[in-house]
Scaffold this motif. Structure first.
Motif, PDB file in Angstrom:
ATOM      1  N   LEU A  76       0.668  -1.056   0.029  1.00  0.00           N
ATOM      2  CA  LEU A  76      -0.102  -0.012  -0.192  1.00  0.00           C
ATOM      3  C   LEU A  76       0.869   1.386  -0.013  1.00  0.00           C
ATOM      4  O   LEU A  76       0.418   2.243  -0.589  1.00  0.00           O
ATOM      5  CB  LEU A  76      -0.923  -0.046   1.369  1.00  0.00           C
ATOM      6  N   ILE A  77       1.736   1.198   0.750  1.00  0.00           N
ATOM      7  CA  ILE A  77       2.753   2.578   0.825  1.00  0.00           C
ATOM      8  C   ILE A  77       3.634   2.575  -0.427  1.00  0.00           C
ATOM      9  O   ILE A  77       4.490   3.630  -0.282  1.00  0.00           O
ATOM     10  CB  ILE A  77       3.581   2.594   2.406  1.00  0.00           C
ATOM     11  N   LYS A  78       3.949   1.579  -1.296  1.00  0.00           N
ATOM     12  CA  LYS A  78       4.776   1.949  -2.263  1.00  0.00           C
ATOM     13  C   LYS A  78       4.539   2.923  -3.146  1.00  0.00           C
ATOM     14  O   LYS A  78       5.541   3.729  -3.602  1.00  0.00           O
ATOM     15  CB  LYS A  78       4.870   0.480  -3.006  1.00  0.00           C
ATOM     16  N   CYS A  79       3.396   2.813  -3.716  1.00  0.00           N
ATOM     17  CA  CYS A  79       2.722   3.939  -4.620  1.00  0.00           C
ATOM     18  C   CYS A  79       1.370   4.529  -4.348  1.00  0.00           C
ATOM     19  O   CYS A  79       0.627   3.949  -3.712  1.00  0.00           O
ATOM     20  CB  CYS A  79       2.846   3.243  -6.079  1.00  0.00           C
ATOM     21  N   PRO A  80       1.188   5.586  -5.200  1.00  0.00           N
ATOM     22  CA  PRO A  80      -0.419   5.899  -5.066  1.00  0.00           C
ATOM     23  C   PRO A  80      -1.152   4.743  -5.741  1.00  0.00           C
ATOM     24  O   PRO A  80      -0.616   4.171  -6.417  1.00  0.00           O
ATOM     25  CB  PRO A  80      -0.382   7.159  -5.859  1.00  0.00           C
ATOM     26  N   GLY A 135       0.688   5.755   8.905  1.00  0.00           N
ATOM     27  CA  GLY A 135      -0.921   5.408   9.164  1.00  0.00           C
ATOM     28  C   GLY A 135      -1.687   6.537   8.550  1.00  0.00           C
ATOM     29  O   GLY A 135      -3.081   6.460   8.818  1.00  0.00           O
ATOM     30  N   LYS A 136      -1.362   7.433   7.896  1.00  0.00           N
ATOM     31  CA  LYS A 136      -2.267   8.427   7.373  1.00  0.00           C
ATOM     32  C   LYS A 136      -2.482   8.171   5.873  1.00  0.00           C
ATOM     33  O   LYS A 136      -1.600   7.519   5.202  1.00  0.00           O
ATOM     34  CB  LYS A 136      -1.541   9.677   7.190  1.00  0.00           C
ATOM     35  N   VAL A 137      -3.768   8.406   5.177  1.00  0.00           N
ATOM     36  CA  VAL A 137      -4.089   8.340   3.923  1.00  0.00           C
ATOM     37  C   VAL A 137      -4.922   9.271   3.410  1.00  0.00           C
ATOM     38  O   VAL A 137      -5.637  10.033   3.940  1.00  0.00           O
ATOM     39  CB  VAL A 137      -4.989   7.031   3.905  1.00  0.00           C
ATOM     40  N   ILE A 138      -4.427   9.871   2.319  1.00  0.00           N
ATOM     41  CA  ILE A 138      -5.252  11.017   1.659  1.00  0.00           C
ATOM     42  C   ILE A 138      -5.725  10.630   0.397  1.00  0.00           C
ATOM     43  O   ILE A 138      -5.341   9.711  -0.427  1.00  0.00           O
ATOM     44  CB  ILE A 138      -4.201  12.212   1.235  1.00  0.00           C
ATOM     45  N   ALA A 139      -7.169  11.226   0.046  1.00  0.00           N
ATOM     46  CA  ALA A 139      -7.989  10.757  -0.964  1.00  0.00           C
ATOM     47  C   ALA A 139      -7.880  11.967  -1.760  1.00  0.00           C
ATOM     48  O   ALA A 139      -8.331  13.079  -1.278  1.00  0.00           O
ATOM     49  CB  ALA A 139      -9.385  10.211  -0.740  1.00  0.00           C
ATOM     50  N   TYR A 140      -7.597  11.850  -2.994  1.00  0.00           N
ATOM     51  CA  TYR A 140      -7.430  13.003  -3.811  1.00  0.00           C
ATOM     52  C   TYR A 140      -8.677  12.738  -5.019  1.00  0.00           C
ATOM     53  O   TYR A 140      -8.747  11.819  -5.510  1.00  0.00           O
ATOM     54  CB  TYR A 140      -6.181  13.171  -4.613  1.00  0.00           C
ATOM     55  N   ASP A 141      -9.474  14.069  -5.228  1.00  0.00           N
ATOM     56  CA  ASP A 141     -10.700  13.663  -6.308  1.00  0.00           C
ATOM     57  C   ASP A 141      -9.848  14.110  -7.692  1.00  0.00           C
ATOM     58  O   ASP A 141      -8.664  14.488  -7.704  1.00  0.00           O
ATOM     59  CB  ASP A 141     -11.646  14.514  -6.028  1.00  0.00           C
ATOM     60  N   VAL A 146      -7.064   8.063   8.201  1.00  0.00           N
ATOM     61  CA  VAL A 146      -6.146   7.233   8.694  1.00  0.00           C
ATOM     62  C   VAL A 146      -6.388   5.816   8.343  1.00  0.00           C
ATOM     63  O   VAL A 146      -7.545   5.341   7.983  1.00  0.00           O
ATOM     64  CB  VAL A 146      -6.076   7.322  10.224  1.00  0.00           C
ATOM     65  N   TRP A 147      -5.270   5.064   8.206  1.00  0.00           N
ATOM     66  CA  TRP A 147      -5.580   3.432   7.849  1.00  0.00           C
ATOM     67  C   TRP A 147      -4.775   2.662   8.720  1.00  0.00           C
ATOM     68  O   TRP A 147      -3.776   3.053   9.269  1.00  0.00           O
ATOM     69  CB  TRP A 147      -5.051   3.514   6.342  1.00  0.00           C
ATOM     70  N   GLU A 166      -8.588  -0.982   7.420  1.00  0.00           N
ATOM     71  CA  GLU A 166      -9.605  -0.099   8.091  1.00  0.00           C
ATOM     72  C   GLU A 166      -9.172   1.420   7.568  1.00  0.00           C
ATOM     73  O   GLU A 166      -8.046   1.814   7.572  1.00  0.00           O
ATOM     74  CB  GLU A 166      -9.386  -0.011   9.635  1.00  0.00           C
ATOM     75  N   LEU A 167     -10.238   2.088   6.819  1.00  0.00           N
ATOM     76  CA  LEU A 167     -10.183   3.302   6.407  1.00  0.00           C
ATOM     77  C   LEU A 167     -10.988   4.136   7.366  1.00  0.00           C
ATOM     78  O   LEU A 167     -12.269   3.653   7.504  1.00  0.00           O
ATOM     79  CB  LEU A 167     -10.626   3.353   4.989  1.00  0.00           C
ATOM     80  N   GLU A 168     -10.775   5.342   7.670  1.00  0.00           N
ATOM     81  CA  GLU A 168     -11.460   6.347   8.541  1.00  0.00           C
ATOM     82  C   GLU A 168     -11.278   7.810   8.167  1.00  0.00           C
ATOM     83  O   GLU A 168     -10.113   8.160   8.018  1.00  0.00           O
ATOM     84  CB  GLU A 168     -11.356   6.097   9.788  1.00  0.00           C
TER      85      GLU A 168
END
Length: 448
Positions: free
Chosen positions: A242-246, A274-280, A289-290, A302-304
């Motif tokens: 998961l952390i390798k690439c977008p 543990g952070k996740v950013i969603a881009y539109d 967070v994940w 787990e996504l929140e």
């Protein structure tokens, strides 16, 4: 062991007036209902979970050879090596309806190593009802008994009636199944157990054997479920991937509806912290967070997000292969594709675009980057100057930006086709995409 038992018998034989059960030392003698023998029975039972992709029943094993039809392709199954081919066929498409049919009759082997002929799918389903899936079934798969194992049998009067050298799990299982309530046995220790990692464990008494088998109940992932993909990766593998690439969203189903068109150009970027950013698609982003965990022998993400609840859930990951991750929860699903070249767009605000345009010069082309001219444009406060490849002025015009709408006017050169109103679409460090109905143009920064 036989000598110790005989000594014990001599010491107790004169006390016939006491109940029979009180004479039995469980460290020396075992009855058919003892905890040790129950644990041993569970350890040597036939594990049928390895072919769940075929029969979806962890307590049944289909005997080779047999024939199946997978998505209209007939396959002869002569060994477990064919299972990977079957999995590849089932995984070939993301949204297909898979179908696997068994050509009957087949022979299945039960947990007791009994062979049963099955003549229809209905008969197989009836047999499978006795199975308990999800790793909660009775069998203990994390330990194996090393053979041979010798056992001594005795009658109710503590007289030895036999000696048996058991050579495999099936012989032990059948031996234990044949014991009556009045039968007594003792095991010739030491006995060696093989742990799943290949190491050996030697036990020297009934109590040590019971302890070892009880600790082995949950010592590994027994994988007794019908998800044929979940043994292809671990929780550690998933986190590292998961952390390798977008990751770009290529499919999203929510509440049993296909919402792919709405989210198809969204991207998720996971960080090791543990952070996740969603881009539109327009450069706007929300942070959440994940985390990963294992729930019911399945790997879960787990996504929140506080401001993007549509992503929030404990997603079961059912496949991770070739730059693709597939997740589900009930009727919902998300499919991600690795996109290492992804660069998040910036929000296309009027101020940001104005500042960009008045820096350096800009070329303009269609969405594919194809242009029929080598002209470039320089933007002033409201004026616009067009230059040729040698830097000579060939045209002048004006421009205006208001409420995300860019207007280009008075272009008389080869750029005349771009005259008119455009909506700001996507903004990057050195590119700005503009859109007019179905037409997309790309402005690219050129600094001398």
């Amino acid at each position: 062991m036989a000598f110790l038992l005989a000594t014990f018998v001599a010491l107790t034989s004169c006390q016939e007036e006491e109940p029979f059960e009180e004479h039995i030392d469980t460290e020396l003698t075992l009855t058919s209902g003892s905890e040790v023998l129950d644990l041993l029975k569970r350890t040597v039972s036939n594990d049928g979970s390895y072919d769940n992709i075929i029969d979806q029943a962890s307590c049944l094993e289909v005997q080779f050879p047999y024939t199946i039809v997978v998505n209209q392709e007939e396959i002869e199954v002569e060994s477990a090596k064919v299972f990977q081919l079957i999995e590849d066929i089932l995984d070939v498409a993301d949204d297909d309806v898979d179908e696997l049919k068994i050509i009957f009759p087949i022979t299945v082997v039960t947990a007791d190593y009994l062979e049963v002929e099955v003549n229809s799918a209905e008969e197989l389903e009836n047999l499978a009802e006795q199975c308990v899936e999800g790793g909660d079934d009775a069998d203990i798969e994390c330990l194996d008994v090393s053979y041979p194992v010798t056992v001594f049998t005795y009658n109710r009067d503590f007289q030895q009636t036999g000696t048996l050298a058991l050579e495999n799990d099936a012989e032990v299982r059948r031996f234990l199944a044949g014991l009556s309530d009045s039968d007594l046995i003792s095991i010739d220790f030491p006995v060696s157990l093989t742990v799943l990692d290949g190491s050996s464990l030697v036990v020297s008494s009934n109590s040590e054997l019971a302890t070892a088998l009880k600790e082995g109940v949950k010592a590994c992932n027994e994988d007794d479920n019908n998800d044929h993909n979940d043994d292809d990766f671990t929780e550690t593998d998933l986190g590292a991937e998961l952390i390798k690439c977008p990751w770009q969203i290529v499919r999203m189903d929510r509440k049993a509806f296909d919402n792919t068109a709405q989210y198809v150009k969204y991207a998720l970027i996971f960080s090791e912290e543990g952070k996740v950013i969603a881009y539109d698609d327009y450069g706007y982003s929300v942070e959440g967070v994940w985390s990963t965990s294992v729930v019911g022998y399945r790997v879960v993400v787990e996504l929140e997000f506080k401001e993007a609840a549509e992503f929030n859930d404990s997603w079961y990951v059912y496949e991770m292969v070739e730059g693709k991750i597939k997740m589900f929860i009930e009727d919902d699903a998300i499919i991600l594709e690795r996109y290492c070249g992804y660069v998040p767009a910036e929000p296309c605000t009027d101020q940001l675009v104005s500042e960009k345009l008045m820096t350096c010069q800009w070329t303009i082309a269609d969405e594919k980057g194809e242009s029929t001219t080598e002209l470039s444009m320089g933007f002033g406060q409201t004026d616009m100057t067009v230059y040729d490849a040698k830097g000579q002025i060939v045209d002048k015009g004006t421009w205006r930006l208001s409420e995300n709408q860019l207007t280009l006017t008075v272009l008389q050169s080869d750029l005349e086709r771009y005259t008119g109103e455009w909506q700001l679409y996507q903004c990057y460090e050195d590119r700005i995409k503009i859109k007019r109905k179905e037409e997309i143009a790309v402005l690219t920064k050129v600094c001398q």
